[in-house]
Motif scaffolding. Structure first.
Motif, PDB file in Angstrom:
ATOM      1  N   GLY A 239       0.708  -1.282  -0.073  1.00  0.00           N
ATOM      2  CA  GLY A 239      -0.147  -0.059  -0.001  1.00  0.00           C
ATOM      3  C   GLY A 239       0.697   1.297   0.144  1.00  0.00           C
ATOM      4  O   GLY A 239       0.415   2.124  -0.690  1.00  0.00           O
ATOM      5  N   LEU A 240       2.143   1.079   0.437  1.00  0.00           N
ATOM      6  CA  LEU A 240       3.029   2.328   0.730  1.00  0.00           C
ATOM      7  C   LEU A 240       4.158   2.097   0.485  1.00  0.00           C
ATOM      8  O   LEU A 240       4.869   0.921   0.400  1.00  0.00           O
ATOM      9  CB  LEU A 240       2.886   2.845   2.159  1.00  0.00           C
ATOM     10  N   HIS A 241       5.043   3.067   0.000  1.00  0.00           N
ATOM     11  CA  HIS A 241       6.443   2.702  -0.135  1.00  0.00           C
ATOM     12  C   HIS A 241       7.145   3.962   0.611  1.00  0.00           C
ATOM     13  O   HIS A 241       7.095   5.030   0.181  1.00  0.00           O
ATOM     14  CB  HIS A 241       6.787   3.044  -1.843  1.00  0.00           C
ATOM     15  N   LEU A 242       8.003   3.406   1.392  1.00  0.00           N
ATOM     16  CA  LEU A 242       8.989   4.381   2.315  1.00  0.00           C
ATOM     17  C   LEU A 242      10.216   4.492   1.560  1.00  0.00           C
ATOM     18  O   LEU A 242      11.066   3.301   1.468  1.00  0.00           O
ATOM     19  CB  LEU A 242       9.224   3.691   3.776  1.00  0.00           C
ATOM     20  N   GLN A 243      10.585   5.663   1.012  1.00  0.00           N
ATOM     21  CA  GLN A 243      11.811   5.771   0.280  1.00  0.00           C
ATOM     22  C   GLN A 243      13.066   6.622   1.028  1.00  0.00           C
ATOM     23  O   GLN A 243      12.669   7.558   1.863  1.00  0.00           O
ATOM     24  CB  GLN A 243      11.273   6.573  -1.042  1.00  0.00           C
ATOM     25  N   PHE A 244      14.023   6.217   0.439  1.00  0.00           N
ATOM     26  CA  PHE A 244      15.353   6.763   1.179  1.00  0.00           C
ATOM     27  C   PHE A 244      16.353   7.339  -0.016  1.00  0.00           C
ATOM     28  O   PHE A 244      17.181   6.354  -0.187  1.00  0.00           O
ATOM     29  CB  PHE A 244      16.118   5.798   2.319  1.00  0.00           C
TER      30      PHE A 244
ATOM     31  N   ARG B 297       5.471   7.277  -0.375  1.00  0.00           N
ATOM     32  CA  ARG B 297       4.545   7.733  -1.430  1.00  0.00           C
ATOM     33  C   ARG B 297       3.669   6.421  -1.551  1.00  0.00           C
ATOM     34  O   ARG B 297       3.631   5.207  -1.043  1.00  0.00           O
ATOM     35  CB  ARG B 297       5.652   7.172  -2.995  1.00  0.00           C
ATOM     36  N   GLY B 298       2.331   7.084  -1.850  1.00  0.00           N
ATOM     37  CA  GLY B 298       1.234   6.403  -1.814  1.00  0.00           C
ATOM     38  C   GLY B 298       0.081   7.429  -1.796  1.00  0.00           C
ATOM     39  O   GLY B 298      -0.050   8.496  -1.735  1.00  0.00           O
ATOM     40  N   ARG B 299      -1.315   6.791  -1.874  1.00  0.00           N
ATOM     41  CA  ARG B 299      -2.664   7.529  -1.987  1.00  0.00           C
ATOM     42  C   ARG B 299      -3.603   6.785  -1.223  1.00  0.00           C
ATOM     43  O   ARG B 299      -3.622   5.551  -1.001  1.00  0.00           O
ATOM     44  CB  ARG B 299      -3.039   7.821  -3.414  1.00  0.00           C
ATOM     45  N   ILE B 300      -4.319   7.578  -0.702  1.00  0.00           N
ATOM     46  CA  ILE B 300      -5.242   7.162   0.208  1.00  0.00           C
ATOM     47  C   ILE B 300      -6.616   7.525  -0.456  1.00  0.00           C
ATOM     48  O   ILE B 300      -7.169   8.708  -0.940  1.00  0.00           O
ATOM     49  CB  ILE B 300      -5.380   7.924   1.698  1.00  0.00           C
TER      50      ILE B 300
END
Length: 510
Positions: free
Chosen positions: A102-107, A181-184
């Protein structure tokens, strides 16, 4: 309900905006909101390894029994939370139905060499974050480490934390901030701050209400302060006759006065300055409901009429659009109306015969034109209508008279080779004609004041004798000369006599 309309409006705004803001923030957008905040982003220096030998190796992942050299490490702790007021279900993540992520945690500029879920607000969240949930570590193009996070169901107030161990993959200096990054669906994903202190939303709302209160206070002080120009309202009916050139200004001022003063009624019968003066002289005795407006002074024959200067009015020479001339000297204007110039090519224009258009005798505009611009009486031309002039070839009659301003504008616009004159604001709004400058000067208030533009006159209001103070005529004339009616005059490019640095300019032909 008391208070001025402005105060009432401000009060309504002060009530409506907080309600709308609350509804938007907490019911519409804020109802479903997924928040994240970086609680720690700390580099791991070489000093730690020297003080506590073996710490870094313990953090290293094994690679077939070999530990790669690790340097420029950092530790990041990110909190993901339901910061809205309703549950976020797995179906609320805007991803394809068959996707577990559902989400992407980016570094950016870092790669992930280790991660763990360190805190669950509810143990039931564990089933959404186990090894089969889709949680994974990868690296995207552009040297960006990524932790894919599953579609976790979060009740109101739920949260979980991700601890990541990272190594720089490119660049120097400070690391770019982690991003999610993601959307609800039906909501939003946003970075949240610590819950200590006052939120920016609250600060903004308080500031807005403070401004509204301050403006209300200022308006209240202004409304209760004594007015320097109190408006005298009077009821009744007033008929205005006279100048067609100044008619639009008087009508606009009457509309403005009527909106401010209930019970006032206006009628208009504008047929020219001299007819207006004649009617006032015949019907105005003991009749305070009749006023005449003229372009210039009354002349002889009206001993009982009383004048009040209103404004300086700007006039302009006008010509048919095809004459090919945009500027005339005073000498050329005099030669044209004396009949010494018969074709526009004699003054650098098109090969068109000159057709002269005048206002009828008794017109205040004609009197101003002749007094300001001409130095000799006009010749006596054969009587002809403007239609006859329009369709008769030279050297037949080339002159006609018009009774009203609108007739002058129409005749010049429809007659090839025609030249005439009119009030400058009316001329500017008429198609088919060209306003002409005089010796390079345009009809403006400034050019009148610096005495570079010669074609202007004084507008007067006349009454038959002195009027009682309580009449509508008295109140309306005061409104025009001393109160807000001056703004109407200014908007029409005229100059109120009260604004002149030298009041003598508002005397006839000063």
């Amino acid at each position: 309900m008391g208070g001025s309309p402005i105060e009432i409006l401000l009060a309504l705004i002060g009530i409506a905006v907080p309600i709308i803001a609350f509804t938007w923030e907490f019911v519409l957008v804020g109802r479903r909101r997924l928040g994240y905040r970086v609680q720690m982003d700390t580099p791991v220096t070489g000093e730690i390894e020297s003080v506590f030998p073996g710490v870094l190796p313990q953090l290293r992942p094994s690679d077939d029994g070999r530990s790669p050299e690790l340097k420029d490490l950092s530790v990041v702790l990110v909190r993901i939370e339901n910061s809205g007021v309703t549950t976020i279900d797995p179906g609320d993540y805007a991803v394809p139905e068959n996707s577990r992520v559902g989400l992407h945690l980016q570094f950016p500029q870092r790669k992930v060499i280790g991660m763990a879920v360190t805190e669950l607000s509810d143990s039931g969240l564990g089933e959404f974050l186990d090894l089969g949930s889709g949680i994974a570590v990868r690296e995207e193009a552009g040297h960006t480490g990524v932790i894919d996070l599953p579609r976790v169901q979060l009740n109101r107030g739920d949260h979980y934390k991700i601890l990541a161990i990272l190594q720089r993959s490119v660049g120097v200096g400070e690391y770019p901030a982690p991003q999610i990054r993601g959307r609800i669906r039906g909501g939003r994903l946003s970075e949240t701050a610590s819950r200590t202190g006052v939120s920016r939303f609250t600060v903004g709302l308080i500031a807005f209400l403070a401004v509204v209160i301050a403006v209300q206070y200022a308006v209240g002080r202004f409304d209760t302060a004594p007015s320097r120009e109190p408006l005298d309202c009077a009821a009744g009916k007033l008929t205005v006759v006279g100048s067609t050139a100044f008619e639009p200004v008087v009508r606009q001022a009457a509309d403005s006065y009527r909106k401010l003063c209930s019970g006032s009624e206006f009628a208009f019968a504008m047929e020219g300055s001299d007819p207006g003066l004649g009617r006032l002289d015949e019907e105005g005795k003991n009749n305070p409901g009749l006023v005449a407006v003229t372009d210039g002074a009354k002349g002889v024959g009206y001993p009982s009429l009383r004048a009040r200067p209103l404004a300086t009015s700007l006039f302009t020479m006008i010509a048919h659009k095809d004459v090919g001339v945009h500027d005339l000297t005073l000498a050329q204007i005099r030669d044209l109306y004396a009949g010494r110039i018969a074709n526009w090519n004699q003054v650098g224009g098109a090969d068109l015969p000159v057709r002269l258009v005048n206002r009828t005798h008794g017109s205040g505009t004609r009197d101003t034109f002749e007094h300001r611009l001409l130095t000799e009486p006009q010749p006596v031309y054969p009587a002809a209508t403007c239609r006859e002039v329009r369709y008769t070839a030279p050297p037949s009659p080339t002159h006609c008279d018009t009774a009203l301003t609108k007739d002058m504008l129409k005749a010049v616009a429809e007659t090839p080779g025609a030249i005439g004159y009119a009030e400058s604001a009316d001329a500017a709004k008429t198609s088919g004609i060209v306003p002409l400058t005089i010796e390079g000067h345009t009809a403006t208030r400034e050019s009148v004041l610096d005495k570079t533009y010669p074609f202007w006159g004084v507008e007067y209001a006349y009454t038959n004798g002195d009027l009682p103070a309580e009449t509508l005529a008295t109140a309306f004339l005061r409104y025009l000369t001393d109160q807000a009616g001056k703004d109407v005059i200014r908007s029409a490019t005229a100059l109120p006599c009260a604004d002149l640095p030298n009041p003598a300019l508002c005397q006839p032909y000063s």
